[in-house]
Design a protein around this motif. Structure first.
Motif, PDB file in Angstrom:
ATOM      1  N   SER A 196     -19.191   4.369  41.143  1.00  0.00           N
ATOM      2  CA  SER A 196     -17.839   4.420  40.608  1.00  0.00           C
ATOM      3  C   SER A 196     -17.319   5.852  40.669  1.00  0.00           C
ATOM      4  O   SER A 196     -18.087   6.809  40.725  1.00  0.00           O
ATOM      5  CB  SER A 196     -17.825   3.918  39.160  1.00  0.00           C
ATOM      6  N   ALA A 197     -16.016   5.985  40.681  1.00  0.00           N
ATOM      7  CA  ALA A 197     -15.415   7.314  40.685  1.00  0.00           C
ATOM      8  C   ALA A 197     -15.670   7.995  39.345  1.00  0.00           C
ATOM      9  O   ALA A 197     -15.564   7.373  38.290  1.00  0.00           O
ATOM     10  CB  ALA A 197     -13.918   7.204  40.957  1.00  0.00           C
ATOM     11  N   ARG A 198     -16.046   9.266  39.381  1.00  0.00           N
ATOM     12  CA  ARG A 198     -16.328  10.036  38.183  1.00  0.00           C
ATOM     13  C   ARG A 198     -15.512  11.325  38.226  1.00  0.00           C
ATOM     14  O   ARG A 198     -15.168  11.828  39.294  1.00  0.00           O
ATOM     15  CB  ARG A 198     -17.811  10.399  38.101  1.00  0.00           C
ATOM     16  N   GLU A 199     -15.237  11.879  37.070  1.00  0.00           N
ATOM     17  CA  GLU A 199     -14.525  13.153  37.022  1.00  0.00           C
ATOM     18  C   GLU A 199     -15.366  14.260  37.646  1.00  0.00           C
ATOM     19  O   GLU A 199     -14.861  15.126  38.365  1.00  0.00           O
ATOM     20  CB  GLU A 199     -14.178  13.512  35.577  1.00  0.00           C
ATOM     21  N   VAL A 200     -16.680  14.225  37.372  1.00  0.00           N
ATOM     22  CA  VAL A 200     -17.619  15.173  37.966  1.00  0.00           C
ATOM     23  C   VAL A 200     -18.792  14.376  38.528  1.00  0.00           C
ATOM     24  O   VAL A 200     -19.436  13.620  37.791  1.00  0.00           O
ATOM     25  CB  VAL A 200     -18.133  16.197  36.933  1.00  0.00           C
TER      26      VAL A 200
END
Length: 311
Positions: free
Chosen positions: A58-62
């Motif tokens: 999944s897309a993560r901020e970092v």
């Protein structure tokens, strides 16, 4: 401490050197001071957003990056008695959805993803073992061949392919290796009985050496159908990248290897390296700050062995 992270998917420039807090080992975990971190094709796919695009993460901020580490135990969490601070170890960070992974000065791993480092090996050599070694072992288990049967290994000069050739030969398999023409001698030294130069029609070349086709294949070069055509009907075929498995024609059992951390298997690989029965190969070492350059070099191809980052 310093770590390489990705905040926005893209090219090598997306790799950012960040100052992050030192992680703490929780129950069943080990904190490792990283001396070397392997650079693998999956790292390029992570950085570019390919894995996220396929729904594998999944897309993560970092986003943390890096699977392979070799280093020294700094801290053990509650319940860990297999390792002690100061011990040299290797480990694999096999979780994709993490904000900190192997490209870092320190990393926390589950204790069952860690094993003692091989005696006599440099940290850079040791860092080439976890991902490629475990993938090779688990792919061989999935191929499920008996001593004396034939196995095709494509990409036999690469990090994964080289381990697959050597481990297969140790199991008594007759290995047909596909690699660049200049790689015939080193690949044969790893244990390949037969050699097919890259660029030849694999099915015809392999069947000329093994009439009727090989019993199984590990497709480290991701050739797909051309490699499948070299396998006999009812044989086995192991794909190493998700979505790259060909259609199971002629009753061939086609499976994907999804590598997993396994401390017992990792310890055995480390033992084999320490005894000189498994050959780690380092293409070059670079500072952690040159992670982007390492990704560029890996993407350009032509490497023999693994690039390794040194914090």
């Amino acid at each position: 401490m310093r770590a390489v992270v990705v905040r926005s998917f893209g090219g090598p420039e997306a790799l950012e050197i960040a100052d992050v807090p030192v992680p703490q080992a929780g129950p069943g975990q080990v904190r490792i001071r990283v001396e070397a971190a392997g650079v693998n094709p999956v790292d390029l796919a992570t950085r570019a957003g390919v894995l996220a695009g396929f729904g594998l993460m999944s897309a993560r901020e970092v986003q943390g990056i890096g699977w392979d580490v070799a280093g020294v135990v700094e801290e053990t969490g509650p319940g860990v008695d297999a390792f002690t601070p100061g011990e040299r170890v290797i480990g694999i960070s096999d979780r994709l959805d993490v904000s900190l992974a192997g490209y870092a000065e320190q990393v926390v791993l589950d204790a069952d993803a860690v094993a003692p480092a091989p005696s006599g090996a440099t940290p850079a050599e040791a860092a080439t073992i976890p991902l490629n070694g475990l993938t090779a072992v688990q792919a061989l288990d999935l191929a499920d061949l008996r001593e004396g049967q034939t196995l095709l290994v494509t990409g036999a000069a690469g990090g994964l392919g080289g381990y697959a050739v050597e481990l297969a030969a140790a199991r008594g398999l007759r290995v047909v290796a596909v690699a660049g023409p200049q790689d015939e001698e080193p690949v044969r030294k790893l244990g390949a009985e037969f050699f097919v130069p890259r660029g030849a029609e694999p099915a015809e070349a392999v069947r000329a050496l093994v009439p009727g086709g090989v019993d199984g294949a590990i497709d480290a070069a991701v050739l797909g159908l051309p490699a499948l055509a070299a396998v006999r009907g009812g044989g086995s075929f192991v794909a190493v990248i998700g979505g790259a498995a060909p259609v199971p024609l002629r009753g061939i059992r086609v499976v994907n290897v999804w590598v997993r951390a396994d401390g017992t298997q990792l310890a055995e690989l480390s033992r084999l390296v320490g005894e000189g029965r498994l050959t780690p190969r380092v293409a070059a070492t670079l500072p952690l700050t040159e992670a982007a350059a390492a990704h560029e070099r890996l993407a350009a191809g032509g490497l023999r062995g693994r690039l390794v980052l040194r914090p």
